[in-house]
Enzyme design. Structure first.
Site, mmCIF file in Angstrom:
data_model
loop_
_atom_site.group_PDB
_atom_site.id
_atom_site.type_symbol
_atom_site.label_atom_id
_atom_site.label_comp_id
_atom_site.label_asym_id
_atom_site.label_seq_id
_atom_site.Cartn_x
_atom_site.Cartn_y
_atom_site.Cartn_z
ATOM 1 N N LYS A 1 11.749 51.020 -25.859
ATOM 2 C CA LYS A 1 11.648 49.748 -25.934
ATOM 3 C C LYS A 1 11.824 49.049 -24.559
ATOM 4 O O LYS A 1 12.879 49.558 -23.790
ATOM 5 C CB LYS A 1 12.550 49.249 -27.015
ATOM 6 C CG LYS A 1 12.523 47.950 -27.313
ATOM 7 C CD LYS A 1 11.641 47.587 -28.529
ATOM 8 C CE LYS A 1 11.567 46.214 -28.611
ATOM 9 N NZ LYS A 1 10.452 45.325 -27.931
ATOM 10 N N LYS B 1 21.077 50.487 -22.369
ATOM 11 C CA LYS B 1 21.392 49.407 -23.153
ATOM 12 C C LYS B 1 20.969 49.587 -24.713
ATOM 13 O O LYS B 1 22.002 49.169 -25.257
ATOM 14 C CB LYS B 1 20.150 48.247 -22.559
ATOM 15 C CG LYS B 1 20.832 46.956 -22.932
ATOM 16 C CD LYS B 1 19.585 46.022 -22.553
ATOM 17 C CE LYS B 1 19.342 45.885 -21.165
ATOM 18 N NZ LYS B 1 18.540 44.765 -20.731
ATOM 19 N N LYS C 1 10.012 50.528 -19.766
ATOM 20 C CA LYS C 1 9.609 49.301 -19.210
ATOM 21 C C LYS C 1 8.228 49.319 -18.661
ATOM 22 O O LYS C 1 7.711 50.375 -18.676
ATOM 23 C CB LYS C 1 10.697 49.184 -18.077
ATOM 24 C CG LYS C 1 10.814 47.680 -17.659
ATOM 25 C CD LYS C 1 11.781 47.006 -18.463
ATOM 26 C CE LYS C 1 12.066 45.617 -17.967
ATOM 27 N NZ LYS C 1 13.337 44.917 -18.569
ATOM 28 N N THR D 1 18.637 36.380 -25.281
ATOM 29 C CA THR D 1 19.225 37.031 -24.150
ATOM 30 C C THR D 1 20.375 36.157 -23.567
ATOM 31 O O THR D 1 21.624 36.944 -23.545
ATOM 32 C CB THR D 1 18.268 37.244 -22.745
ATOM 33 O OG1 THR D 1 17.050 38.078 -23.431
ATOM 34 C CG2 THR D 1 18.819 38.105 -21.891
ATOM 35 N N ASN E 1 13.902 32.078 -18.607
ATOM 36 C CA ASN E 1 14.174 32.235 -19.903
ATOM 37 C C ASN E 1 15.721 32.527 -19.942
ATOM 38 O O ASN E 1 16.437 31.681 -20.535
ATOM 39 C CB ASN E 1 13.426 33.567 -20.415
ATOM 40 C CG ASN E 1 13.882 33.646 -21.905
ATOM 41 O OD1 ASN E 1 14.972 34.146 -22.157
ATOM 42 N ND2 ASN E 1 12.988 33.523 -22.973
ATOM 43 N N SER F 1 14.766 41.271 -30.527
ATOM 44 C CA SER F 1 13.716 41.921 -30.577
ATOM 45 C C SER F 1 13.651 43.053 -31.790
ATOM 46 O O SER F 1 12.665 43.423 -32.385
ATOM 47 C CB SER F 1 13.237 42.878 -29.256
ATOM 48 O OG SER F 1 12.597 42.127 -28.440
HETATM 49 N N1 LIG Z 1 13.750 37.926 -21.102
HETATM 50 C C1 LIG Z 1 14.337 38.599 -21.563
HETATM 51 O O1 LIG Z 1 14.435 38.736 -22.901
HETATM 52 C C2 LIG Z 1 15.300 39.446 -20.946
HETATM 53 C C3 LIG Z 1 15.585 39.325 -19.456
HETATM 54 N N2 LIG Z 1 16.360 40.122 -18.889
HETATM 55 C C4 LIG Z 1 16.518 40.050 -17.408
HETATM 56 O O2 LIG Z 1 16.883 38.632 -16.874
HETATM 57 C C5 LIG Z 1 16.298 38.333 -15.527
HETATM 58 C C6 LIG Z 1 15.471 37.061 -15.744
HETATM 59 O O3 LIG Z 1 14.333 37.425 -16.835
HETATM 60 P P1 LIG Z 1 13.653 36.138 -17.244
HETATM 61 O O4 LIG Z 1 14.443 34.948 -17.492
HETATM 62 O O5 LIG Z 1 13.164 36.824 -18.555
HETATM 63 O O6 LIG Z 1 12.711 35.918 -16.203
HETATM 64 P P2 LIG Z 1 11.846 34.670 -16.014
HETATM 65 O O7 LIG Z 1 10.864 34.876 -15.442
HETATM 66 O O8 LIG Z 1 11.650 33.570 -17.275
HETATM 67 O O9 LIG Z 1 12.958 34.019 -15.207
HETATM 68 C C7 LIG Z 1 13.161 34.077 -13.796
HETATM 69 C C8 LIG Z 1 13.964 33.384 -12.978
HETATM 70 O O10 LIG Z 1 14.455 33.738 -11.695
HETATM 71 C C9 LIG Z 1 13.852 33.040 -10.443
HETATM 72 N N3 LIG Z 1 14.256 33.630 -9.514
HETATM 73 C C10 LIG Z 1 13.440 34.617 -8.982
HETATM 74 N N4 LIG Z 1 13.610 35.119 -7.635
HETATM 75 C C11 LIG Z 1 14.746 34.516 -7.445
HETATM 76 C C12 LIG Z 1 15.595 34.482 -6.505
HETATM 77 N N5 LIG Z 1 15.364 35.067 -5.374
HETATM 78 N N6 LIG Z 1 16.683 33.702 -6.491
HETATM 79 C C13 LIG Z 1 16.808 32.734 -7.622
HETATM 80 N N7 LIG Z 1 16.160 32.947 -8.638
HETATM 81 C C14 LIG Z 1 14.905 33.568 -8.360
HETATM 82 C C15 LIG Z 1 12.798 32.554 -11.123
HETATM 83 O O11 LIG Z 1 12.223 31.429 -10.342
HETATM 84 C C16 LIG Z 1 13.037 32.222 -12.645
HETATM 85 O O12 LIG Z 1 13.524 30.986 -12.474
HETATM 86 C C17 LIG Z 1 15.428 39.864 -15.321
HETATM 87 O O13 LIG Z 1 16.247 40.348 -14.726
HETATM 88 C C18 LIG Z 1 15.330 40.320 -16.552
HETATM 89 O O14 LIG Z 1 14.887 41.590 -16.405
HETATM 90 C C19 LIG Z 1 17.032 40.863 -19.548
HETATM 91 C C20 LIG Z 1 16.878 40.915 -20.552
HETATM 92 C C21 LIG Z 1 16.082 40.403 -21.576
HETATM 93 O O1 LIG Z 2 13.284 42.695 -26.007
HETATM 94 C C1 LIG Z 2 13.212 43.786 -25.364
HETATM 95 O O2 LIG Z 2 12.373 44.614 -25.930
HETATM 96 C C2 LIG Z 2 13.497 44.132 -24.029
HETATM 97 C C3 LIG Z 2 14.061 43.350 -23.213
HETATM 98 C C4 LIG Z 2 13.959 43.481 -21.817
HETATM 99 O O3 LIG Z 2 12.961 43.835 -21.007
HETATM 100 C C5 LIG Z 2 15.515 43.987 -21.397
HETATM 101 O O4 LIG Z 2 16.408 43.816 -21.939
HETATM 102 O O5 LIG Z 2 15.529 44.010 -20.036
#
Ligand SMILES: NC(=O)C1=CN([C@@H]2O[C@H](COP(=O)(O)OP(=O)(O)OC[C@H]3O[C@@H](n4cnc5c(N)ncnc54)[C@H](O)[C@@H]3O)[C@@H](O)[C@H]2O)C=CC1
Ligand SMILES: O=C(O)CCC(=O)C(=O)O
Length: 413
Positions: free
Chosen positions: A67, A91, A103, A187, A217, A348
């Site tokens: 996952k 995790k 992933k 998250t 997000n 999820s």
């Molecule tokens: N979406 C999810 O369900 C989950 C996400 N994550 C992790 O959370 C982190 C963010 O993911 P999301 O919010 O989903 O992605 P997203 O694509 O929605 O947002 C990423 C954000 O980070 C910013 N960003 C990128 N490079 C940057 C930098 N150098 N400095 C400051 N900001 C920067 C982008 O502009 C954007 O605002 C990642 O590490 C992801 O793996 C972890 C668990 C679940």
């Molecule tokens: O919701 C999921 O299955 C995985 C989310 C994810 O990629 C993460 O926790 O880093």
């Protein structure tokens, strides 16, 4: 230089020292079960064709189907995807989900693509990996630069390949296609529940000031949750820059400005809000630093500048090994990724269960289940850290590893 995966594995190996684990068992996690590479070709709107490297890694499926999210980013490599898939394995064990870790990624900057090109990319990804993914085998979800719409296109493409609608093949789908209520902010909400649960022990009180790196997000939902609970968001950043407002940002207005103009820095023209350099975000004076962008953002070069006494990792792997050591020596408490951002994969899992049941749970039930999970696992990890006098990160690894080893021993392999 050691690969990201090798570095990430040292955390697992260190945790194993606190458990009496047979080294042969540990060896199985030294590399992924399988990583599949593909050349993903899409037709652009102008009729030309472009090719992008794409991957899906199934790191370990001891505890269930693999996952994990799919990321679109120019920095995607096999090493990065495998490292993130290892983190997913750990995790899912930390929060006791019946999943292993996987992933995926495409090495691409998706921002210049039109909506139709993005749809072709998502569908192309599934055509590349339809033989790898599957509802009981490997279940993708959103990650950086992918979202509910991406998951809808992917599930639809999978349905056309296997000949039947199979909602359990992806999670994080739109509600109208079987997505779960509460997955959008899960998250952040999981991290928020954990923080609230430990607030007293951490000395974190309403009115405290938070800085948030990454406003996608995970980061933007965290900002909303913290603001609603009476905390002040004094700085945020995204890939284009950072802003600061010591009196506290108005998150609703900031979101509206971001929607209109594509980035948080457009809000710098508002009252009391100033622009700062993106890398200044981690050194802003505050009580909580939320890391919600990418890996390795706090490193040996800037860890000494962190002023916050508490860091919450919503991103995966945002602190390097070297920075971890510096922060530990300075007494900074880190709520680690494998626990703090597990709310996303936990909901999820709720979505996958609802799809299997053909049911829809109420948002109140989802929030209650998520809260219970974060509190139960958070309490166990807090107690383990105190008992063994180790960091919360090490305790989370110990907690996960004992579940992974139990599963292997139960299988007898
Ligand atoms: N979406 C999810 O369900 C989950 C996400 N994550 C992790 O959370 C982190 C963010 O993911 P999301 O919010 O989903 O992605 P997203 O694509 O929605 O947002 C990423 C954000 O980070 C910013 N960003 C990128 N490079 C940057 C930098 N150098 N400095 C400051 N900001 C920067 C982008 O502009 C954007 O605002 C990642 O590490 C992801 O793996 C972890 C668990 C679940
Ligand atoms: O919701 C999921 O299955 C995985 C989310 C994810 O990629 C993460 O926790 O880093």
């Amino acid at each position: 230089m050691a690969s990201k995966l090798k570095k990430a594995l040292t955390r697992l190996v260190d945790a194993a020292k606190h458990l009496n684990i047979d080294p042969i068992i540990l060896e199985r996690w030294a590399s992924p079960k399988a990583t599949t590479h593909a050349r993903l070709t899409i037709q652009m709107d102008d009729g030309s064709h472009k090719h992008f490297p794409a991957l899906r890694c199934r790191y370990d499926d001891t505890r269930g189907p693999t996952k994990g999210g799919i990321r679109y980013h120019p920095s995607v490599t096999a090493d990065e995807v495998e490292t993130l898939a290892l983190l997913m394995t750990v995790k899912c064990a930390v929060v006791d989900l019946p999943f292993g870790g996987g992933k995926g990624g495409v090495q691409i900057d998706p921002h210049p693509l039109s909506k139709t090109e993005l749809e072709r990319l998502a569908r192309g990804y599934v055509r590349c990996f339809a033989h790898v993914i599957g509802p009981n085998r490997d279940i993708p979800a959103p990650d950086v630069n992918t979202n509910a719409t991406t998951m809808a296109w992917m599930a639809d493409e999978y349905a056309s390949i296997v000949g039947e609608w199979t909602p359990t093949v992806t999670t994080g789908k739109p509600i109208s296609l079987g997505g779960s209520l509460g997955r959008d902010d899960a998250t952040a909400r999981g991290g928020y529940y954990l923080l609230q649960f430990l607030a007293k022990d951490l000395g974190f009180t309403p009115g405290a000031r938070a800085a948030i790196q990454g406003f996608g997000n995970a980061g933007s939902h965290m900002a909303q949750l913290l603001e609603s609970a009476g905390y002040k968001i004094v700085a945020v950043s995204d890939s284009k820059g950072a802003i600061r407002c010591p009196a506290g940002l108005d998150i609703k207005k900031l979101n509206a400005a971001k929607e209109r103009n594509g980035g948080v820095t457009s809000f710098a023209s508002s009252d009391g809000v100033s622009r700062i350099a993106a890398d200044e975000l981690v050194s802003v004076d505050c009580d909580l630093l939320v890391l919600a962008a990418l890996e390795d953002m706090v490193h040996a070069g800037n860890a000494a500048n962190v002023k916050a006494p508490i860091i919450l990792e919503l991103a995966n792997g945002p602190i390097t090994l070297e920075a971890d050591e510096i922060l530990k020596n300075r007494g900074v408490v880190i709520l680690p990724d494998i626990l703090a951002n597990a709310g996303g994969v936990a909901v999820s899992h709720f979505e996958w269960v609802q799809n299997r049941q053909g049911d829809r749970w109420l948002i109140e039930d989802i929030h209650a289940r998520l809260k219970t999970k974060m509190e139960e696992e958070g309490a166990a990890i807090w107690a383990c850290a105190k008992d063994k006098n180790i960091t919360l990160r090490s305790a989370a690894y110990v907690h996960a590893l004992s579940r992974l080893v139990d599963a292997i021993e139960a299988k007898g392999t």
